[in-house]
Design a protein around this motif. Structure first.
Motif, PDB file in Angstrom:
ATOM      1  N   GLU A  69      94.482  70.507 -32.967  1.00  0.00           N
ATOM      2  CA  GLU A  69      93.698  71.030 -31.848  1.00  0.00           C
ATOM      3  C   GLU A  69      92.496  71.823 -32.346  1.00  0.00           C
ATOM      4  O   GLU A  69      91.402  71.771 -31.769  1.00  0.00           O
ATOM      5  N   ASN A  72      89.875  69.401 -33.489  1.00  0.00           N
ATOM      6  CA  ASN A  72      89.195  68.839 -32.322  1.00  0.00           C
ATOM      7  C   ASN A  72      88.134  69.806 -31.792  1.00  0.00           C
ATOM      8  O   ASN A  72      87.013  69.399 -31.438  1.00  0.00           O
ATOM      9  N   SER A 130      92.620  68.814 -22.457  1.00  0.00           N
ATOM     10  CA  SER A 130      92.368  69.428 -23.767  1.00  0.00           C
ATOM     11  C   SER A 130      92.758  70.897 -23.796  1.00  0.00           C
ATOM     12  O   SER A 130      93.412  71.371 -24.736  1.00  0.00           O
ATOM     13  N   LEU A 133      96.564  71.324 -23.860  1.00  0.00           N
ATOM     14  CA  LEU A 133      97.137  70.992 -25.160  1.00  0.00           C
ATOM     15  C   LEU A 133      96.903  72.110 -26.164  1.00  0.00           C
ATOM     16  O   LEU A 133      97.783  72.460 -26.952  1.00  0.00           O
ATOM     17  N   PHE A 134      95.691  72.676 -26.148  1.00  0.00           N
ATOM     18  CA  PHE A 134      95.366  73.773 -27.064  1.00  0.00           C
ATOM     19  C   PHE A 134      96.261  74.975 -26.783  1.00  0.00           C
ATOM     20  O   PHE A 134      96.864  75.561 -27.692  1.00  0.00           O
TER      21      PHE A 134
END
Length: 329
Positions: A69, A72, A130, A133-134
């Motif tokens: 993460e 990303n 996103s 998920l982080f």
């Protein structure tokens, strides 16, 4: 001679790389499942102020998930990353470390951590899923590392033969404890490829807190200073954790443990991602040698101060300053 043609590098110091750039083989390794773990921890804290822990019980998947993460995030265009900054003191930062002129070949995210949810979530600007998920990866990782830190500090108390066993760990696990989490990214620097130099990624310093728990990807860059002042490179190990003794723990042990001076160098080839959880006490906590450790005729080497006083003083200093100097008797 290396000529840096990128204006962004002008203020970042070069470090001459030794040849061969061998990693230090003497880093203490503490297996937390062994009966001698407490004794080995204490020995490492006295000699190096630094050690590696293995068999820590944290699934590698937790580490790799958060690292993915982070990668990303740091792969986003600069304009997108800057939406979560600037770091004053929390959020996204790039090259500038603090407000006192320190510079490094690094970009980073800073979070404040308490027993409650994160007080700052710089991934909020990301679109779902996103951001979700982080947050999930971050919460999972921080919870696991918090338990590891508590275990390590209790083993230190055991090795020092002091009671109660949580005399140190309770300082970093209370609701008021001051935790900071840092994600660092040291990108490759193509202009250095083939040279004998590295860039300063994060300049030499000690950590002000009690301990710091570090995990990085499988790339070199971390260096520690030995007692004689020489610098050695720490072999990377993406499945283990490295522990730094901080200034506050040096004071709590009246100098028995050594706050380790360390730095990160960035080379031209590899991208390095590191994750550091800094464990500080509550702001009002008085920092002074533990009475359980003081011998009958032993005197404190330090003036008593609160964590709030020391943290403010540390943040006003430069990285390489001797932060404990003004508090020594």
């Amino acid at each position: 001679m290396v000529v840096l043609t990128d204006p962004a590098l002008d203020l970042i110091s070069l470090i001459r790389s030794p040849k061969p750039a061998a990693c230090f083989s003497g880093v203490p390794v503490v297996d937390l499942t062994k009966p001698d773990a407490a004794a080995r921890l204490v020995e490492a804290c006295k000699e190096f102020g630094f050690f590696k822990v293995t068999n820590h019980g944290i699934p590698v998947e937790f580490m790799r998930r958060l690292e993915a993460e982070a990668v990303n995030f740091f792969s986003l265009p600069p304009v997108e990353k800057e939406k979560s900054g600037p770091a004053k003191p929390l959020g996204y930062g790039n090259k500038r470390i603090g407000a006192n002129g320190d510079m490094g070949w690094v970009e980073y995210l800073l979070f404040a951590v308490t027993s409650k949810p994160l007080s700052y979530t710089p991934m909020d600007f990301l679109r779902e899923p996103s951001a979700c998920l982080f947050r999930s990866a971050l919460k999972e990782y921080l919870s696991a590392v918090r338990k590891l830190a508590s275990q390590v500090l209790e083993l230190m108390a055991q090795g020092l033969e002091i009671e109660p066993r949580d005399v140190i760990s309770k300082l970093v696990t209370s609701e008021a404890s001051d935790g900071i989490f840092r994600l660092n990214h040291y990108p490759p620097c193509p202009v250095l490829r083939g040279s004998n130099y590295s860039l300063t990624g994060f300049g030499e310093h000690t950590d002000p807190q009690i301990i710091s728990v570090l995990r990085s990807n499988n790339s070199t860059g971390l260096q520690i200073a030995l007692k004689d002042g020489s610098w050695v490179s720490v072999p990377p190990d993406e499945e283990s954790f490295f522990i730094n003794v901080g200034d506050s723990l040096q004071v709590l042990t009246n100098g028995r443990f050594r706050s380790v001076r360390h730095r990160v160098v960035a080379n031209g080839m590899e991208s390095r991602v590191s994750m550091i959880y800094f464990f500080g006490p509550p702001f009002a906590e008085k920092i002074a040698p533990l009475p359980q450790l003081m011998g009958e005729r032993e005197h404190s080497l330090y003036k008593e101060f609160t964590w709030d006083e020391y943290k403010k003083a540390a943040y006003k200093s430069r990285l390489a300053d001797n932060r404990l100097g003004p508090f020594e008797k």
